[in-house]
Design a protein around this motif. Sequence first.
Motif, PDB file in Angstrom:
ATOM      1  N   GLY A   1      28.635  54.875  31.639  1.00 16.49           N
ATOM      2  CA  GLY A   1      28.344  53.541  31.108  1.00 16.49           C
ATOM      3  C   GLY A   1      29.473  52.962  30.272  1.00 16.49           C
ATOM      4  O   GLY A   1      29.301  51.925  29.643  1.00 16.49           O
ATOM      5  N   GLY A   2      30.644  53.601  30.264  1.00 14.95           N
ATOM      6  CA  GLY A   2      31.768  53.118  29.470  1.00 14.95           C
ATOM      7  C   GLY A   2      32.664  52.127  30.191  1.00 14.95           C
ATOM      8  O   GLY A   2      33.587  51.579  29.603  1.00 14.95           O
ATOM      9  N   TRP A   3      32.370  51.886  31.463  1.00 15.92           N
ATOM     10  CA  TRP A   3      33.187  50.958  32.245  1.00 15.92           C
ATOM     11  C   TRP A   3      32.824  49.527  31.875  1.00 15.92           C
ATOM     12  O   TRP A   3      31.665  49.181  31.703  1.00 15.92           O
ATOM     13  CB  TRP A   3      32.953  51.199  33.730  1.00 15.92           C
ATOM     14  N   ASP A   4      33.830  48.661  31.746  1.00 12.07           N
ATOM     15  CA  ASP A   4      33.622  47.260  31.383  1.00 12.07           C
ATOM     16  C   ASP A   4      33.909  46.376  32.599  1.00 12.07           C
ATOM     17  O   ASP A   4      35.068  46.106  32.912  1.00 12.07           O
ATOM     18  CB  ASP A   4      34.552  46.887  30.223  1.00 12.07           C
ATOM     19  N   PRO A   5      32.881  45.903  33.300  1.00 12.43           N
ATOM     20  CA  PRO A   5      33.091  45.110  34.513  1.00 12.43           C
ATOM     21  C   PRO A   5      33.358  43.625  34.252  1.00 12.43           C
ATOM     22  O   PRO A   5      33.544  42.856  35.186  1.00 12.43           O
ATOM     23  CB  PRO A   5      31.773  45.281  35.266  1.00 12.43           C
ATOM     24  N   SER A   6      33.422  43.196  32.994  1.00 14.57           N
ATOM     25  CA  SER A   6      33.504  41.765  32.693  1.00 14.57           C
ATOM     26  C   SER A   6      34.761  41.091  33.257  1.00 14.57           C
ATOM     27  O   SER A   6      34.747  39.896  33.537  1.00 14.57           O
ATOM     28  CB  SER A   6      33.413  41.526  31.186  1.00 14.57           C
ATOM     29  N   LEU A   7      35.829  41.846  33.433  1.00 13.03           N
ATOM     30  CA  LEU A   7      37.044  41.233  33.964  1.00 13.03           C
ATOM     31  C   LEU A   7      36.920  40.893  35.447  1.00 13.03           C
ATOM     32  O   LEU A   7      37.742  40.143  35.982  1.00 13.03           O
ATOM     33  CB  LEU A   7      38.261  42.118  33.700  1.00 13.03           C
ATOM     34  N   LEU A   8      35.891  41.414  36.119  1.00 18.14           N
ATOM     35  CA  LEU A   8      35.634  40.998  37.500  1.00 18.14           C
ATOM     36  C   LEU A   8      35.352  39.500  37.556  1.00 18.14           C
ATOM     37  O   LEU A   8      35.789  38.809  38.476  1.00 18.14           O
ATOM     38  CB  LEU A   8      34.441  41.761  38.087  1.00 18.14           C
ATOM     39  N   LEU A   9      34.642  38.992  36.557  1.00 17.24           N
ATOM     40  CA  LEU A   9      34.350  37.558  36.500  1.00 17.24           C
ATOM     41  C   LEU A   9      35.627  36.759  36.276  1.00 17.24           C
ATOM     42  O   LEU A   9      35.808  35.687  36.863  1.00 17.24           O
ATOM     43  CB  LEU A   9      33.335  37.263  35.398  1.00 17.24           C
ATOM     44  N   VAL A  10      36.512  37.282  35.437  1.00 14.69           N
ATOM     45  CA  VAL A  10      37.791  36.616  35.187  1.00 14.69           C
ATOM     46  C   VAL A  10      38.595  36.542  36.484  1.00 14.69           C
ATOM     47  O   VAL A  10      39.142  35.489  36.842  1.00 14.69           O
ATOM     48  CB  VAL A  10      38.585  37.356  34.081  1.00 14.69           C
ATOM     49  N   MET A  11      38.664  37.666  37.196  1.00 21.03           N
ATOM     50  CA  MET A  11      39.421  37.686  38.454  1.00 21.03           C
ATOM     51  C   MET A  11      38.781  36.781  39.509  1.00 21.03           C
ATOM     52  O   MET A  11      39.491  36.068  40.220  1.00 21.03           O
ATOM     53  CB  MET A  11      39.551  39.115  38.976  1.00 21.03           C
ATOM     54  N   ALA A  12      37.469  36.786  39.592  1.00 22.51           N
ATOM     55  CA  ALA A  12      36.791  35.921  40.566  1.00 22.51           C
ATOM     56  C   ALA A  12      37.072  34.451  40.252  1.00 22.51           C
ATOM     57  O   ALA A  12      37.338  33.655  41.156  1.00 22.51           O
ATOM     58  CB  ALA A  12      35.290  36.197  40.567  1.00 22.51           C
ATOM     59  N   GLY A  13      37.031  34.104  38.988  1.00 19.31           N
ATOM     60  CA  GLY A  13      37.341  32.734  38.588  1.00 19.31           C
ATOM     61  C   GLY A  13      38.775  32.361  38.909  1.00 19.31           C
ATOM     62  O   GLY A  13      39.055  31.262  39.411  1.00 19.31           O
ATOM     63  N   ALA A  14      39.701  33.281  38.670  1.00 26.15           N
ATOM     64  CA  ALA A  14      41.113  33.019  38.960  1.00 26.15           C
ATOM     65  C   ALA A  14      41.354  32.845  40.451  1.00 26.15           C
ATOM     66  O   ALA A  14      42.082  31.941  40.874  1.00 26.15           O
ATOM     67  CB  ALA A  14      41.979  34.157  38.407  1.00 26.15           C
ATOM     68  N   VAL A  15      40.724  33.692  41.258  1.00 25.35           N
ATOM     69  CA  VAL A  15      40.881  33.577  42.711  1.00 25.35           C
ATOM     70  C   VAL A  15      40.295  32.251  43.192  1.00 25.35           C
ATOM     71  O   VAL A  15      40.899  31.550  44.018  1.00 25.35           O
ATOM     72  CB  VAL A  15      40.228  34.778  43.442  1.00 25.35           C
TER      73      VAL A  15
END
Length: 150
Positions: A40-54
């Motif tokens: 549970g230590g993984w932080d997936p929030s940057l997936l949203l940043v990358m999706a927004g950038a793409v």
Amino acid sequence: MIIVIQFVVGLVFGFGLLLSGMSNPEKVLNFLDLAAIPSGGWDPSLLLVMAGAVGVTFAGFQLVRRRQRPVLGERFHLPPSQTLDWRIAAGPAIFGIGWGLAGICPGPAFVALGYGSPAILLFVIAMMVGMAAARRVADRQPSLASALTE
């Protein structure tokens, strides 16, 4: 006027990096640490940043491709050659390894200088030295495509 627009765009970009957490190496490393998923230590929030950038980049390219010339320039500055070259393969690989080891990439590194961290300052200095060294090496090397066809 163009310089003012470029400055504002840079400020918006920097603010976006701060807001998203991309200038925080710990957040980036927590995203890249896939081994932490079971605990549970993984932080997936940057997936949203990358999706927004793409998404923004895709939409921007669709708009740009319809134009004869840039809004703030006389012409588009595209690569003069489409020849595959060793830098196209090596550059992104080195970038990715460095990002994974340090948890920060060039844009966010410059933004993070505002934190006043000696580690970030050292990273930026090392990055600039590395970029200068890479440029010197690249200027002396033939392209990968020409090496493969010889």
